[in-house]
Design an enzyme around this catalytic site. Structure first.
Site, PDB file in Angstrom:
ATOM      1  N   ASN A  37       0.816  -1.214   0.000  1.00 35.80           N
ATOM      2  CA  ASN A  37       0.000   0.000   0.000  1.00 35.80           C
ATOM      3  C   ASN A  37       0.853   1.269   0.000  1.00 35.80           C
ATOM      4  OD1 ASN A  37      -2.341   1.474   0.129  1.00 35.80           O
ATOM      5  ND2 ASN A  37      -2.907   0.859   2.208  1.00 35.80           N
ATOM      6  N   HIS A 122     -14.620  -5.096  11.063  1.00 33.57           N
ATOM      7  CA  HIS A 122     -14.210  -3.776  11.564  1.00 33.57           C
ATOM      8  C   HIS A 122     -15.424  -2.907  11.872  1.00 33.57           C
ATOM      9  CE1 HIS A 122      -9.901  -3.559   9.725  1.00 33.57           C
ATOM     10  NE2 HIS A 122     -10.161  -4.747  10.219  1.00 33.57           N
ATOM     11  N   ARG A 147     -13.771  -5.954  15.713  1.00 35.56           N
ATOM     12  CA  ARG A 147     -12.772  -4.960  16.075  1.00 35.56           C
ATOM     13  C   ARG A 147     -13.488  -3.647  16.336  1.00 35.56           C
ATOM     14  NH1 ARG A 147      -7.854  -2.368  12.464  1.00 35.56           N
ATOM     15  NH2 ARG A 147      -9.506  -0.898  11.916  1.00 35.56           N
ATOM     16  N   TYR A 159      -7.301   6.951  12.475  1.00 36.38           N
ATOM     17  CA  TYR A 159      -7.231   5.609  11.907  1.00 36.38           C
ATOM     18  C   TYR A 159      -8.404   4.731  12.380  1.00 36.38           C
ATOM     19  CZ  TYR A 159      -6.303   0.751  11.342  1.00 36.38           C
ATOM     20  OH  TYR A 159      -6.481  -0.572  11.021  1.00 36.38           O
ATOM     21  N   ASP A 216      -7.130  -2.112  17.609  1.00 42.54           N
ATOM     22  CA  ASP A 216      -5.845  -1.858  16.949  1.00 42.54           C
ATOM     23  C   ASP A 216      -5.284  -0.526  17.445  1.00 42.54           C
ATOM     24  OD1 ASP A 216      -3.688  -1.613  15.261  1.00 42.54           O
ATOM     25  OD2 ASP A 216      -4.800  -2.072  13.416  1.00 42.54           O
ATOM     26  N   HIS A 218      -2.477   0.626  16.423  1.00 45.00           N
ATOM     27  CA  HIS A 218      -1.820   1.163  15.238  1.00 45.00           C
ATOM     28  C   HIS A 218      -0.525   1.904  15.548  1.00 45.00           C
ATOM     29  CE1 HIS A 218      -2.076   2.006  10.849  1.00 45.00           C
ATOM     30  NE2 HIS A 218      -2.776   0.900  10.900  1.00 45.00           N
ATOM     31  N   GLU A 242      -3.846  -4.838  19.445  1.00 42.91           N
ATOM     32  CA  GLU A 242      -2.937  -4.993  18.301  1.00 42.91           C
ATOM     33  C   GLU A 242      -1.993  -3.800  18.167  1.00 42.91           C
ATOM     34  OE1 GLU A 242      -5.142  -5.307  14.657  1.00 42.91           O
ATOM     35  OE2 GLU A 242      -3.398  -4.770  13.444  1.00 42.91           O
ATOM     36  N   GLU A 268       1.884  -6.869  11.467  1.00 43.50           N
ATOM     37  CA  GLU A 268       1.426  -6.627  10.091  1.00 43.50           C
ATOM     38  C   GLU A 268       2.482  -5.926   9.247  1.00 43.50           C
ATOM     39  OE1 GLU A 268      -2.144  -4.299  10.938  1.00 43.50           O
ATOM     40  OE2 GLU A 268      -1.171  -2.547  10.066  1.00 43.50           O
ATOM     41  N   ARG A 289       0.667 -11.385  13.329  1.00 40.94           N
ATOM     42  CA  ARG A 289      -0.217 -10.602  12.449  1.00 40.94           C
ATOM     43  C   ARG A 289       0.276 -10.462  11.007  1.00 40.94           C
ATOM     44  NH1 ARG A 289      -4.510  -9.125  11.567  1.00 40.94           N
ATOM     45  NH2 ARG A 289      -4.446  -6.852  11.544  1.00 40.94           N
ATOM     46  N   HIS A 318      -3.089 -10.796   8.774  1.00 44.89           N
ATOM     47  CA  HIS A 318      -3.518  -9.470   8.326  1.00 44.89           C
ATOM     48  C   HIS A 318      -4.421  -9.612   7.091  1.00 44.89           C
ATOM     49  CE1 HIS A 318      -2.042  -5.210   6.995  1.00 44.89           C
ATOM     50  NE2 HIS A 318      -2.960  -5.094   7.920  1.00 44.89           N
ATOM     51  N   ASP A 322      -6.256  -3.673   1.554  1.00 36.84           N
ATOM     52  CA  ASP A 322      -5.077  -3.451   0.714  1.00 36.84           C
ATOM     53  C   ASP A 322      -4.286  -4.744   0.481  1.00 36.84           C
ATOM     54  OD1 ASP A 322      -4.748  -2.122   3.539  1.00 36.84           O
ATOM     55  OD2 ASP A 322      -2.735  -2.814   3.056  1.00 36.84           O
ATOM     56  N   GLU A 345      -8.500 -11.627  10.042  1.00 33.99           N
ATOM     57  CA  GLU A 345      -9.091 -10.308   9.769  1.00 33.99           C
ATOM     58  C   GLU A 345      -9.798 -10.362   8.415  1.00 33.99           C
ATOM     59  OE1 GLU A 345      -6.222  -7.189   9.213  1.00 33.99           O
ATOM     60  OE2 GLU A 345      -7.671  -5.628   9.686  1.00 33.99           O
ATOM     61  N   TRP A 408       1.794   6.638  12.244  1.00 28.45           N
ATOM     62  CA  TRP A 408       0.384   6.581  11.824  1.00 28.45           C
ATOM     63  C   TRP A 408      -0.192   5.209  12.103  1.00 28.45           C
ATOM     64  CZ3 TRP A 408      -2.536   3.876   8.101  1.00 28.45           C
ATOM     65  CH2 TRP A 408      -3.882   4.314   8.021  1.00 28.45           C
TER      66      TRP A 408
HETATM   67  O1  KDG Z   1      -1.835  -0.387   4.513  1.00 28.19           O
HETATM   68  C1  KDG Z   1      -2.001  -0.228   5.879  1.00 28.19           C
HETATM   69  C2  KDG Z   1      -3.169  -1.057   6.361  1.00 28.19           C
HETATM   70  O2  KDG Z   1      -3.021  -2.381   5.947  1.00 28.19           O
HETATM   71  C3  KDG Z   1      -3.307  -1.035   7.860  1.00 28.19           C
HETATM   72  O3  KDG Z   1      -3.506   0.289   8.276  1.00 28.19           O
HETATM   73  C4  KDG Z   1      -4.517  -1.879   8.281  1.00 28.19           C
HETATM   74  O4  KDG Z   1      -3.762  -1.880  10.541  1.00 28.19           O
HETATM   75  C5  KDG Z   1      -4.437  -2.363   9.677  1.00 28.19           C
HETATM   76  C6  KDG Z   1      -5.265  -3.523  10.021  1.00 28.19           C
HETATM   77  O5  KDG Z   1      -5.122  -4.002  11.139  1.00 28.19           O
HETATM   78  O6  KDG Z   1      -6.040  -3.964   9.180  1.00 28.19           O
HETATM   79 MG    MG Z   2      -3.521  -3.253  12.187  1.00 28.79          MG
END
Ligand code: KDG
Ligand code: MG
Length: 408
Positions: A37, A122, A147, A159, A216, A218, A242, A268, A289, A318, A322, A345, A408
């Site tokens: 991505n 999600h 989630r 996010y 998550d 993140h 996560e 991930e 993940r 994961h 994407d 997921e 991010w």
């Molecule tokens: O490209 C980034 C995404 O795959 C990510 O932000 C998604 O964190 C993610 C998730 O847990 O699906």
């Molecule tokens: Mg994630």
């Protein structure tokens, strides 16, 4: 049998996907996902200029040898671009092998260990009523694990929270922005830490103790912030927390683990078993993940998950949008076959994406099944793919309220 061509297809039915199609002199074809991505064209160049020429004339049956040749033979190893390219080759070769055998791929990985793979969806909302509606909608669709992500008072778009309801983009909570510069979001970890425990308290009160709930982080917390959050979330019995901290520092997980029994998932953005050695051997995490697409394909993931199994650690592959349907299907074959499956997921792809990638996997009563179609069970429609050319797109960039760039 010999490989006669290796062709890279880029298509963008709402978001960019990189697909490798390997064809043999006997006319068999296999597909692999190499989507990274926001850095898609780096994988395209790697595959087209440095990998495809090396594949021509090789025996497609020798998957391990091809994997090792691309990994060790390039001298420069690991990294997301290299490992996504190797994954694309690996998955395409497994697709060919399974088609050759006339079996779904999971049969070649040892056969089914379960009837289907528990999937989590999600849910998100800008406030509690919206979040509850989203959870109810997911339950109505059949999800049995959810989630939970929410907006943070005082911050704008963050996010994991849906900003565009309906249609194709419904599940695309973090779409790569389809223009040449990343958008910027604002982040405040202390505001997040103040807000989140109350959200989980409310969700548990509304939906009861049974429903598996995930969250998550993140990559945004320091180790001690993550430890504090994990402790505060313990009464709400999360399935996992996560990516609590940025992924580079395996030792951070040791500190979090010392403070909380909330289960931890990470990986991930990892692309190698070597990213996990401390985490697995010291049992610092509960779920692995990594994506098949980003961690070297089925060959590498099977080894990684077998090693995790030695330590009683389970999979949580994961599966955002994407990852293309090709990468998703590869994950589902592994999910069905391995013993130490945890959860999968599942962000369903858009209708437009599913016109390009013809899938056969199915989602029934909360469980995913890769189907019994020989191979991976996904085909690429070239005409549909060609109708959606590449569009430059980036993930957002985070800045703290004082302007400092943050994870991010
Ligand atoms: O490209 C980034 C995404 O795959 C990510 O932000 C998604 O964190 C993610 C998730 O847990 O699906
Ligand atoms: Mg994630």
């Amino acid at each position: 049998m010999k490989i006669s061509s290796a062709e890279v297809v880029v298509t963008s039915p709402g978001r960019n996907f990189v697909t490798l199609r390997i064809t043999t002199d006997e006319g068999l074809t296999g597909l692999g996902d190499g989507t990274l991505n926001g850095r898609e064209l780096a994988v395209v160049a790697y595959l087209r200029d440095h990998v495809a020429p090396l594949l021509i004339g090789r025996d497609p049956a020798n998957i391990e040898d091809t994997w090792q040749s691309l990994y060790r033979g390039s001298y420069w190893r690991r990294g997301p671009v290299t490992m996504a390219a190797i994954a694309a080759v690996d998955v395409a070769l497994w697709d060919i092998k399974a088609k050759c055998a006339g079996m779904p791929l999971y049969q070649l990985l040892g056969g089914a260990s379960r009837t289907g793979a528990l999937a989590y969806g999600h849910a998100s909302g800008r406030d509690l009523p919206e979040l509850f509606d989203s959870i109810r909608a997911h339950l109505a669709e059949g999800f049995r694990a959810i989630r939970v992500q929410t907006a943070i008072p005082g911050l704008g778009t963050v996010y994991g929270v849906a900003t565009s309801g309906g249609g194709d983009t419904r599940y695309d909570y973090e779409p790569a922005q389809r223009h040449p510069q990343p958008v910027e979001e604002t982040w405040d970890t202390r505001a997040y830490l103040r807000h989140l425990p109350g959200v989980f308290e409310a969700v548990r009160a509304e939906f009861g103790p049974e429903l598996p709930l995930l969250h998550d982080g993140h990559h945004r917390m320091t180790p001690i912030q993550a430890a504090k959050l994990g402790k505060e979330l313990e009464p709400y019995d999360l399935f996992w927390l996560e990516d609590a901290t940025p992924a580079e520092d395996q030792n951070a997980l040791r500190l979090i683990r010392q403070h909380t029994t909330t289960p931890l998932a990470i990986g991930e953005v990892f692309n190698s078993v070597h990213d996990y050695t401390t985490l697995l051997s010291e049992r610092l995490i509960d779920y692995v993940r990594s994506a098949v697409t980003h961690a070297g394909g089925v060959t590498a993931m099977k080894k990684l998950l077998d090693l995790a199994g030695v330590y009683g650690i389970r999979s949580g592959i994961h599966g955002p949008t994407d990852i293309s349907p090709v990468g998703m299907a590869a994950a589902l074959h592994l999910d069905l076959a391995i013993h130490n499956f945890g959860i999968q997921e599942f962000m369903p792809h858009s209708a437009r994406t599913l016109e390009v990638f013809r899938t056969s996997y199915r989602f029934t009563d909360g469980l995913l099944h890769p189907s019994d179609t020989p191979g991976l069970g996904v085909e690429l429609d070239d005409d549909a793919a060609a109708a959606h050319p590449y569009v430059p797109a980036y993930l957002p960039v985070n800045r703290l309220t004082d302007g400092t760039v943050h994870d991010w």
